[in-house]
Design a protein around this motif. Structure first.
Motif, PDB file in Angstrom:
ATOM      1  N   GLY A  90      20.596  -4.825  94.416  1.00  0.00           N
ATOM      2  CA  GLY A  90      21.704  -3.929  94.748  1.00  0.00           C
ATOM      3  C   GLY A  90      21.366  -3.073  95.946  1.00  0.00           C
ATOM      4  O   GLY A  90      20.264  -3.144  96.499  1.00  0.00           O
ATOM      5  N   ASP A 108      23.974   1.374  93.160  1.00  0.00           N
ATOM      6  CA  ASP A 108      23.846   0.188  92.313  1.00  0.00           C
ATOM      7  C   ASP A 108      22.643   0.232  91.376  1.00  0.00           C
ATOM      8  O   ASP A 108      22.618  -0.504  90.384  1.00  0.00           O
ATOM      9  CB  ASP A 108      23.733  -1.069  93.180  1.00  0.00           C
ATOM     10  CG  ASP A 108      24.976  -1.344  93.999  1.00  0.00           C
ATOM     11  OD1 ASP A 108      26.062  -0.900  93.587  1.00  0.00           O
ATOM     12  OD2 ASP A 108      24.855  -1.995  95.056  1.00  0.00           O
ATOM     13  N   ARG A 163      19.543  -2.649  87.831  1.00  0.00           N
ATOM     14  CA  ARG A 163      20.975  -2.400  87.848  1.00  0.00           C
ATOM     15  C   ARG A 163      21.333  -1.636  86.578  1.00  0.00           C
ATOM     16  O   ARG A 163      20.554  -1.600  85.626  1.00  0.00           O
ATOM     17  CB  ARG A 163      21.753  -3.715  87.918  1.00  0.00           C
ATOM     18  CG  ARG A 163      21.483  -4.526  89.185  1.00  0.00           C
ATOM     19  CD  ARG A 163      22.379  -5.755  89.258  1.00  0.00           C
ATOM     20  NE  ARG A 163      23.791  -5.380  89.325  1.00  0.00           N
ATOM     21  CZ  ARG A 163      24.409  -4.999  90.444  1.00  0.00           C
ATOM     22  NH1 ARG A 163      23.735  -4.928  91.573  1.00  0.00           N
ATOM     23  NH2 ARG A 163      25.683  -4.688  90.420  1.00  0.00           N
ATOM     24  N   ASP A 178      24.744  -1.879  85.269  1.00  0.00           N
ATOM     25  CA  ASP A 178      26.108  -2.306  84.923  1.00  0.00           C
ATOM     26  C   ASP A 178      26.140  -3.536  84.032  1.00  0.00           C
ATOM     27  O   ASP A 178      27.204  -4.047  83.702  1.00  0.00           O
ATOM     28  CB  ASP A 178      26.911  -2.582  86.191  1.00  0.00           C
ATOM     29  CG  ASP A 178      26.287  -3.652  87.088  1.00  0.00           C
ATOM     30  OD1 ASP A 178      25.207  -4.187  86.716  1.00  0.00           O
ATOM     31  OD2 ASP A 178      26.843  -3.935  88.156  1.00  0.00           O
TER      32      ASP A 178
END
Length: 301
Positions: A209, A214, A234, A236
């Motif tokens: 990212g 990110d 990350r 997410d």
């Protein structure tokens, strides 16, 4: 601590101990037979269930040690909520806590991610990782094979007075990363080869990212030891496929032997690699050793 009655002439525990009290650290059934001065005996049994799943603040993945790999767990469960932990502190001791509804795919309940016990997983939980870094209540073994974690110097060689820059890569064309979400490792450079205070890491344009928006990142250098504990992840749950640099590191060379002549090599070792995918399943990865070439322009011909 299990304690027998006072005044007996002898004590015989089921473990073979003959003391009046017995310290135990495992669940199980324990029995005690006592004998008095007249030769009369009495016995009793207790079944003990110790809680094996207490929260140790900073050990977010519940693997027995607070280290850089715990950032991966916190990042994976970011913003999750659950029951607060009664009398929570950041002190390094086992703290009973109610299980949350979610668990990591590797097994640890999300309550371990909530290092400060306030009922939500957030960046503040990494404070406990820093505070208790390196403390253990058991140990892991190192991983020696798998997707490579390796370094790439940005130049073929560096003059001794300039900053050395190198990239840390995860995977390569032959062994790419599949659904990669987070990576933690220990990087070692002989401290005699580094000017104190100049070793640092950055995460621009990482394979995982683009910087802070990110990524969750952690770098913990141990002064004097040459060890830098790194984690990048990350947050997410979306993994990345392929391979590439996950971070950039730099340092100013100090005493690099044998720079009394022309060339010297700075060995770099990557170990204790922990890697996970977007489902928090383990990705077997291995750190590779390498060296960076440094030259002394004064002695160069």
């Amino acid at each position: 601590m299990l304690t027998g009655p006072n005044g007996a002439s002898s004590y015989a525990w089921s473990t073979g101990a003959t003391t009046s009290s017995l310290s135990v650290s495992a669940s199980g059934t324990y029995s005690l037979t006592v004998t008095d001065v007249n030769g009369c005996t009495a016995a009793d049994t207790i079944q003990l269930q110790l809680a094996p799943d207490c929260v140790w603040p900073g050990d977010a993945n519940h693997d027995g040690v607070a280290d850089n790999a715990d950032l991966l767990a916190v990042a994976y469960g970011m913003a999750a909520t659950g029951t607060t932990r009664p009398n929570a502190t950041l002190s390094w001791h086992g703290q009973p806590a109610t299980n949350w509804s979610n668990s990591l795919p590797l097994g640890a309940n999300f309550k371990h991610l909530d290092c400060d016990g306030n009922g939500i997983v957030q960046f503040a939980d990494t404070i406990a990782i820093h505070q208790n870094f390196g403390l253990t209540h058991n140990k892991n073994n190192d991983i020696l094979t798998g997707v490579p974690v390796w370094i790439e110097p940005e130049l073929d060689s560096f003059p001794v007075g300039d900053t050395v820059f190198f990239l840390v890569h995860w995977g390569d064309a032959g062994t790419p990363v599949t659904f990669g979400h987070g990576l933690a490792f220990t990087l070692h450079i002989d401290p005699t080869n580094v000017t104190p205070g100049t070793l640092y890491g950055r995460f621009p344009n990482s394979f995982l990212g683009n910087g802070i928006p990110d990524l969750a990142t952690l770098t913990v250098p141990f002064a004097g030891s040459g060890d830098v504990f790194v984690a990048v992840s990350r947050h997410d749950g979306v993994g990345r496929n392929g391979h590439g640099a996950v971070m950039r590191m730099g340092f100013l060379p100090d005493q690099v032997n044998p720079l009394t002549t022309t060339l010297g090599y700075v060995p770099v070792r990557i170990s204790s690699v922990v890697a996970v995918d977007g489902d928090f399943a383990a990705i077997t990865s291995a750190g590779l050793d390498d060296s960076i070439l440094v030259y002394n322009p004064v002695n160069a011909v």
